[in-house]
Design a protein around this motif. Structure first.
Motif, mmCIF file in Angstrom:
data_model
loop_
_atom_site.group_PDB
_atom_site.id
_atom_site.type_symbol
_atom_site.label_atom_id
_atom_site.label_comp_id
_atom_site.label_asym_id
_atom_site.label_seq_id
_atom_site.Cartn_x
_atom_site.Cartn_y
_atom_site.Cartn_z
ATOM 1 N N UNK A 49 8.899 -17.500 38.493
ATOM 2 C CA UNK A 49 9.988 -17.443 37.507
ATOM 3 C C UNK A 49 9.459 -17.224 36.107
ATOM 4 N N UNK A 52 8.225 -13.209 33.901
ATOM 5 C CA UNK A 52 8.998 -12.433 32.934
ATOM 6 C C UNK A 52 8.920 -13.045 31.540
ATOM 7 N N UNK A 53 8.681 -14.356 31.486
ATOM 8 C CA UNK A 53 8.645 -15.021 30.178
ATOM 9 C C UNK A 53 7.296 -14.844 29.498
ATOM 10 N N UNK A 55 5.167 -12.953 28.215
ATOM 11 C CA UNK A 55 4.875 -11.652 27.617
ATOM 12 C C UNK A 55 4.604 -11.845 26.136
ATOM 13 N N UNK A 56 3.720 -11.027 25.565
ATOM 14 C CA UNK A 56 3.462 -11.139 24.129
ATOM 15 C C UNK A 56 4.722 -10.887 23.296
ATOM 16 N N UNK A 78 11.648 -19.908 26.975
ATOM 17 C CA UNK A 78 11.795 -18.991 25.844
ATOM 18 C C UNK A 78 12.524 -19.705 24.719
ATOM 19 N N UNK A 82 13.423 -12.188 23.143
ATOM 20 C CA UNK A 82 12.251 -11.392 22.789
ATOM 21 C C UNK A 82 12.611 -10.352 21.736
ATOM 22 N N UNK B 147 4.867 -5.851 29.049
ATOM 23 C CA UNK B 147 4.850 -5.274 27.712
ATOM 24 C C UNK B 147 3.936 -4.049 27.657
ATOM 25 N N UNK B 184 15.635 -15.838 35.696
ATOM 26 C CA UNK B 184 15.112 -16.311 34.409
ATOM 27 C C UNK B 184 15.831 -15.619 33.245
ATOM 28 N N UNK B 185 15.753 -16.253 32.074
ATOM 29 C CA UNK B 185 16.562 -15.812 30.939
ATOM 30 C C UNK B 185 16.225 -14.411 30.469
ATOM 31 N N UNK B 186 14.910 -14.075 30.484
ATOM 32 C CA UNK B 186 14.504 -12.776 29.963
ATOM 33 C C UNK B 186 15.047 -11.649 30.838
ATOM 34 N N UNK B 187 14.935 -11.823 32.163
ATOM 35 C CA UNK B 187 15.431 -10.796 33.072
ATOM 36 C C UNK B 187 16.943 -10.632 32.924
ATOM 37 N N UNK B 189 18.710 -11.242 30.296
ATOM 38 C CA UNK B 189 18.965 -10.574 29.016
ATOM 39 C C UNK B 189 18.824 -9.058 29.172
#
Lengths: 240, 199
Positions: A49, A52-53, A55-56, A78, A82, B147, B184-187, B189
């Protein structure tokens, strides 16, 4: 040896590399503990999980424990969405990350540099090319100042006179500017850099030259990889 | 430290495989040497042969023992579609999962400014030459959704603009069978940003 257990610390990932089958070793720039190296176990699995978090350029809240140099990441979340960095802004983001990696020591707290880094990234996300360049110069000047090598930009160190906008100057990195008719810096540039306000394209190109020389001195001969890559990229995309 | 004896060395060298530790390597070595000697011989021979003969496809740079890989040599494949991936393993994955009928280009890595890996190190000249020929009409950027993968895709996208080729990026968002609660939150988003109209 002191064992650390840190909870919900604000931080940005500067660099990550793969470790073994499913793990990552990440360099995180935290607000209160400076640059720390963490082992993120098992994050490269299919059902992970946190992949995905991690990341720079994403503001994270990291929790970690550990005794040695390499701590173990226990939890990550997070802090806010981002930043969308693209093209030039993205490459500049890598550049300021590399500056932090090269110029700050591990476990040396610099909350003020952390704030500058955060602000600089936000500027990069929504700025024009000129604004990006100015943001980088400001970040560099502030970084150099906060690691203890602040530049003297106010006076001609030979005569003790304030900088005259109409004159040209050369620069001694330890002592400051001195008058030199053939110098590469105009008085205006020095005044602008000192006041950290207002700028134009000419000031920016002179400031770039100055800061490049200053940073090269403090890197002690280490090349900046992101700078080389950025040059390659610019060469390829702009030469048709 | 190298273990003593030939058996020890076999075990030691089997440990270079991903997911194989000393215990598994030991099992493998005994299996090959005790119960399965014929297969062991075949394995050794095929490995040597593969090492000697397998190189990169001249066109797409995936792994093959021929000058052109099967995909590039297949006349039924569309010339107008080119899919850019990071590794030869990705070519296999895409081939198995999709109905993509174009050709591939393997980067063998991604842009990584902090490691000093730029366009020159990725050998993007070869890609530019393909784009310059004018046969490719659409470039599908299937680099990883990291990234660095995005940075690579963005950069190649700029090259595509330079050569007047349309470029597209793989969508990112909610996986099939994914329940929103567990994403997850980033995905999530990304999924919201990249939402589509229902046609």
């Amino acid at each position: 040896m002191i064992c650390d257990a840190v909870y919900e610390q604000a931080g940005f990932i500067l660099k990550q590399r793969q470790y073994r089958e499913t793990s990552l070793i990440i360099d995180v720039f935290t607000q209160d503990f400076g640059r720390v190296t963490l082992l993120a176990k098992g994050v490269r699995k299919a059902k992970s999980k946190s992949a995905a978090l991690l990341q720079p350029f994403t503001a994270l809240a990291v929790s970690y424990v550990g005794c040695g140099e390499l701590k173990i990441l226990t939890h990550v979340d997070v802090l806010h969405a981002a930043l969308e960095l693209n093209g030039l802004a993205l490459y500049c983001g890598f550049y300021i990350s590399e500056l932090i990696l090269c110029l700050l020591h591990q476990y040396d707290p610099h909350p003020d540099v952390f704030n500058d880094y955060n602000c600089c990234l936000s500027t990069l996300a929504s700025a024009t090319a000129l604004e990006i360049e100015w943001a980088l110069r400001l970040f560099e000047i502030n970084l150099i100042e906060k690691i203890g090598y602040g530049l003297q930009l106010e006076y001609d160190f030979m005569t003790g006179l304030p900088i005259d906008a109409a004159k040209n100057y050369a620069f001694n990195i330890e002592k400051g500017p001195y008058e030199d008719a053939l110098g590469y810096l105009s008085g205006v540039t020095l005044q602008v850099l000192h006041a950290k306000t207002l700028y134009d394209a000419k000031v920016l190109s002179e400031a770039k030259l100055l800061m490049r020389r200053v940073i090269d001195v403090y890197l002690q001969g280490r090349p900046l990889k992101s700078r080389q890559v950025m040059n390659q990229i610019i060469k390829r995309t702009h030469n048709v | 430290m190298l273990k003593k004896g030939l058996l020890g060395q076999v075990i030691q060298h089997l440990c270079c495989l991903p997911g194989v530790g000393p215990k598994t390597a030991q099992r493998m070595a005994f299996q090959l040497l005790q119960r399965n000697r014929d297969n062991a011989k075949a394995l050794a021979e095929i490995l040597l042969k593969a090492l000697a003969e397998i190189g990169h496809c001249q066109q797409c740079r995936t792994l093959t023992e021929q000058t052109l890989c099967e995909i590039c040599a297949d006349p039924a494949r569309e010339l107008a579609l080119l899919c850019v991936v990071e590794s030869p393993a990705d070519v296999w994955t895409v081939e198995q999962a999709t109905v993509f009928k174009g050709r591939y280009f393997v980067l063998h890595g991604h842009l990584s400014p902090l490691d000093g890996i730029g366009p020159d190190e990725l050998g993007l000249d070869a890609l530019e030459q393909i784009l310059a020929k004018g046969e490719v009409k659409e470039l599908i950027l299937a680099t990883n959704s990291t990234l660095e993968g995005n940075a690579t895709a963005y950069f190649i996208g700029e090259l595509a603009v330079k050569h007047k080729v349309q470029a597209s990026r793989l969508a990112s968002g909610v996986p099939m069978g994914g329940e929103l609660e567990f994403i997850d939150r980033v995905t999530l988003l990304h999924a919201f940003k990249g939402r589509r109209n229902i046609e």
